[in-house]
Design an enzyme around this catalytic site. Structure first.
Site, PDB file in Angstrom:
ATOM      1  N   ASP A 125       0.814  -1.228   0.000  1.00 61.60           N
ATOM      2  CA  ASP A 125       0.000   0.000   0.000  1.00 61.60           C
ATOM      3  C   ASP A 125       0.842   1.270   0.000  1.00 61.60           C
ATOM      4  OD1 ASP A 125      -2.307  -1.639   0.252  1.00 61.60           O
ATOM      5  OD2 ASP A 125      -1.947  -1.763   2.413  1.00 61.60           O
ATOM      6  N   LYS A 161       2.122   2.243  -5.106  1.00 59.78           N
ATOM      7  CA  LYS A 161       2.809   1.783  -6.321  1.00 59.78           C
ATOM      8  C   LYS A 161       1.995   2.085  -7.574  1.00 59.78           C
ATOM      9  CE  LYS A 161       3.139  -2.367  -4.635  1.00 59.78           C
ATOM     10  NZ  LYS A 161       2.801  -2.159  -3.227  1.00 59.78           N
ATOM     11  N   GLY A 176      -4.529  -3.990  -4.232  1.00 61.45           N
ATOM     12  CA  GLY A 176      -5.505  -2.958  -4.580  1.00 61.45           C
ATOM     13  C   GLY A 176      -4.791  -1.651  -4.830  1.00 61.45           C
ATOM     14  N   HIS A 177      -4.986  -1.098  -6.006  1.00 62.99           N
ATOM     15  CA  HIS A 177      -4.379   0.201  -6.319  1.00 62.99           C
ATOM     16  C   HIS A 177      -5.489   1.192  -6.562  1.00 62.99           C
ATOM     17  CE1 HIS A 177      -0.648  -1.706  -6.916  1.00 62.99           C
ATOM     18  NE2 HIS A 177      -0.803  -2.079  -8.154  1.00 62.99           N
ATOM     19  N   GLN A 234       1.960  -5.871  -3.289  1.00 64.30           N
ATOM     20  CA  GLN A 234       2.319  -5.950  -1.858  1.00 64.30           C
ATOM     21  C   GLN A 234       3.672  -5.268  -1.595  1.00 64.30           C
ATOM     22  OE1 GLN A 234       1.158  -9.311  -3.197  1.00 64.30           O
ATOM     23  NE2 GLN A 234      -0.846  -8.432  -2.868  1.00 64.30           N
TER      24      GLN A 234
HETATM   25  P1  IMP Z   1      -2.962 -12.638   1.644  1.00 63.28           P
HETATM   26  O1  IMP Z   1      -2.028 -12.069   0.635  1.00 63.28           O
HETATM   27  O2  IMP Z   1      -4.409 -12.336   1.364  1.00 63.28           O
HETATM   28  O3  IMP Z   1      -2.715 -14.096   1.888  1.00 63.28           O
HETATM   29  O4  IMP Z   1      -2.663 -11.917   3.052  1.00 63.28           O
HETATM   30  C1  IMP Z   1      -1.427 -12.095   3.749  1.00 63.28           C
HETATM   31  C2  IMP Z   1      -0.972 -10.791   4.392  1.00 63.28           C
HETATM   32  O5  IMP Z   1      -0.616  -9.870   3.377  1.00 63.28           O
HETATM   33  C3  IMP Z   1      -2.052 -10.104   5.221  1.00 63.28           C
HETATM   34  O6  IMP Z   1      -1.425  -9.433   6.296  1.00 63.28           O
HETATM   35  C4  IMP Z   1      -2.626  -9.074   4.268  1.00 63.28           C
HETATM   36  O7  IMP Z   1      -3.221  -7.977   4.933  1.00 63.28           O
HETATM   37  C5  IMP Z   1      -1.378  -8.669   3.521  1.00 63.28           C
HETATM   38  N1  IMP Z   1      -1.651  -8.152   2.184  1.00 63.28           N
HETATM   39  C6  IMP Z   1      -1.998  -8.852   1.086  1.00 63.28           C
HETATM   40  N2  IMP Z   1      -2.148  -8.032   0.030  1.00 63.28           N
HETATM   41  C7  IMP Z   1      -1.880  -6.800   0.459  1.00 63.28           C
HETATM   42  C8  IMP Z   1      -1.805  -5.521  -0.181  1.00 63.28           C
HETATM   43  O8  IMP Z   1      -2.024  -5.367  -1.388  1.00 63.28           O
HETATM   44  N3  IMP Z   1      -1.474  -4.486   0.607  1.00 63.28           N
HETATM   45  C9  IMP Z   1      -1.191  -4.613   1.919  1.00 63.28           C
HETATM   46  N4  IMP Z   1      -1.222  -5.781   2.560  1.00 63.28           N
HETATM   47  C10 IMP Z   1      -1.560  -6.868   1.838  1.00 63.28           C
END
Ligand code: IMP
Length: 430
Positions: A13, A16, A40-41, A223
């Site tokens: 977040d 990017k 999510g962007h 991420q």
């Molecule tokens: P997952 O990717 O849904 O398996 O989540 C694993 C961890 O990564 C969790 O702490 C999520 O909140 C975090 N996470 C996954 N995608 C994002 C993102 O795009 N931004 C911030 N945190 C993320």
């Protein structure tokens, strides 16, 4: 060799999307390397807000965009996103391609995600519940389905039914008694695959040709470094490699073709989900950063945890990614503060750490060593050059550069594409 890799240098977040959007104007090809619709962007162009989960934001520039082999694709989500963007007048059809090697997020994956989180109880990870972990589990276990396979209806219909029936039994054992209707799910999946057929190709020849022609390629990681499965705060991580190494394995671009690695850092830090976060703040500053920074997840709507800029994390990111420059985002969020803090190291008992320790218990016990900087108390959103920034803000930026050890190529001072100080464009493109 103009290949630019964009990585999140914190916990995701970092903004990017805006940087990819900026760089896409000068790119021939944008490739996303990993993750799925957990990302999510938000990109704002002339007051219009676009939200992306899977499709690279470069699509707004009419640049060719690719979902690379390292991505996990939820076909229903992709169909929805394409329709939404096309409805807003964006020509997705002419510009998007999806690697046939990318893995499919199957209808049961989000259910496994939720069931596994329930089973973890107080040790839950706080995933986005988009089925990302279970999809990568299947990929690594070699029981996944790739996007290319979905196009062979005859072959895959039977396999999909078998897989759904098998997973229904497993889900039941995990306490999920909502049985998936195998026939209905199969029909929906095959219909989505049909809609996606024009997009799904072997993207290797295209990438190889672009490299041979020295085309300008931007690789977009999702991420952030601290969520990397190997280098992040395991197990509180995502299931892929958001670092620069993942840019290679997730696209097929060899490491020696990468010219620049741009790390994106927020002027402060945020984290969604569970896990240690040494510079986290609470109270008044927490509310201020969250509200001024609109720190709510694009994917889940969850409030993000917020904290001061963590130089230890950003310096580590610069190291493991080989960052050649950084872009500092959301600097304007700090505009109203009397004082701003940064941490350059941690203390845990007698030990001092200038990088995040690998042991999670040690990391969780780290106390940041803070420095306090005078706030600038001015709206900087209309400023377009570094020299015009208030001196306190310039000093703050210079301090971040010193902490991280790489120069800031650009400084974002507002959500709109125009609200950007392009300080050193040669660090971003030729
Ligand atoms: P997952 O990717 O849904 O398996 O989540 C694993 C961890 O990564 C969790 O702490 C999520 O909140 C975090 N996470 C996954 N995608 C994002 C993102 O795009 N931004 C911030 N945190 C993320």
């Amino acid at each position: 060799m103009p290949v630019t890799v964009i990585v999140g240098a914190q916990w995701g977040d970092e903004g990017k999307g805006k940087v990819v959007d900026l760089l896409s104007r000068n790119a021939d090809l944008v490739i996303r390397s990993q993750g799925g619709s957990n990302a999510g962007h938000t990109v704002v162009v002339k007051g219009t807000t676009y939200q992306f989960h899977l499709i690279p934001s470069g699509i707004l520039e009419g640049t060719r965009c690719v979902l690379g082999n390292g991505v996990v694709v939820d076909p229903a989500q992709l169909v929805k996103e394409i329709a939404l963007l096309e409805g807003m007048g964006v020509d997705v059809r002419s510009h998007l391609l999806v690697s046939d090697r990318a893995h499919v997020v199957m209808p049961y994956h989000p259910r496994f995600d939720a069931a596994q989180e329930r089973a973890r109880g107080s040790r839950k990870i706080g995933t986005t519940n988009r089925g990302i972990g279970p999809a990568y589990e299947d990929k690594v276990r070699r029981t996944g389905i790739r996007m290319g396979a979905l196009l062979d209806r005859e072959q895959c219909a039977k396999r999909i039914t078998e897989l759904i029936e098998d997973r229904n039994r497993q889900l039941e054992r995990l306490g999920d008694d909502l049985v998936l209707d195998a026939a209905a799910e199969r029909t929906a999946l095959l219909e989505e695959a049909e809609l996606l057929r024009p997009y799904i190709v072997d993207t290797y020849p295209l990438t190889d040709e672009a490299l041979r022609k020295d085309a300008r390629i931007v690789v977009e990681g999702a991420q952030g470094t601290m969520l990397d499965i190997d280098l992040g705060t395991y197990p509180y991580v995502t299931s892929s490699s958001p670092t620069a190494g993942g840019a290679c394995t997730g696209t097929g671009i060899p490491p020696n073709r990468i010219t620049r690695v741009i790390g994106i850092v927020k002027a402060y830090t945020t984290r969604v989900g569970e896990g240690p976060f040494p510079t986290e703040v609470s109270g008044e500053i927490e509310t201020l950063l969250r509200e001024r920074g609109h720190e709510y997840g694009v994917t889940t709507g969850r409030p993000r945890r917020v904290g001061w800029f963590d130089g230890t994390v950003a310096r580590y990111s610069a190291g493991v990614n080989g960052m050649t420059a950084m872009v500092i985002t959301k600097t304007d969020v700090l505009d109203t503060l009397d004082a701003v803090s940064t941490a350059g190291s941690y203390r845990a008992g007698e030990a001092v750490f200038t990088y995040p320790p690998s042991d999670l218990g040690t990391f969780a016990s780290c106390i940041p060593e803070y420095e306090t900087h005078a706030g600038w108390k001015r709206d900087i959103s209309s400023i377009r050059s570094r020299e015009e920034l208030p001196s306190e803000c310039r000093e703050y930026i210079a301090h971040l550069e010193m902490l991280v050890g790489v120069p800031a190529a650009a400084i974002s001072v507002g959500p709109d594409r125009e609200e950007t100080i392009l300080d050193n464009p040669s660090l971003l493109w030729d």
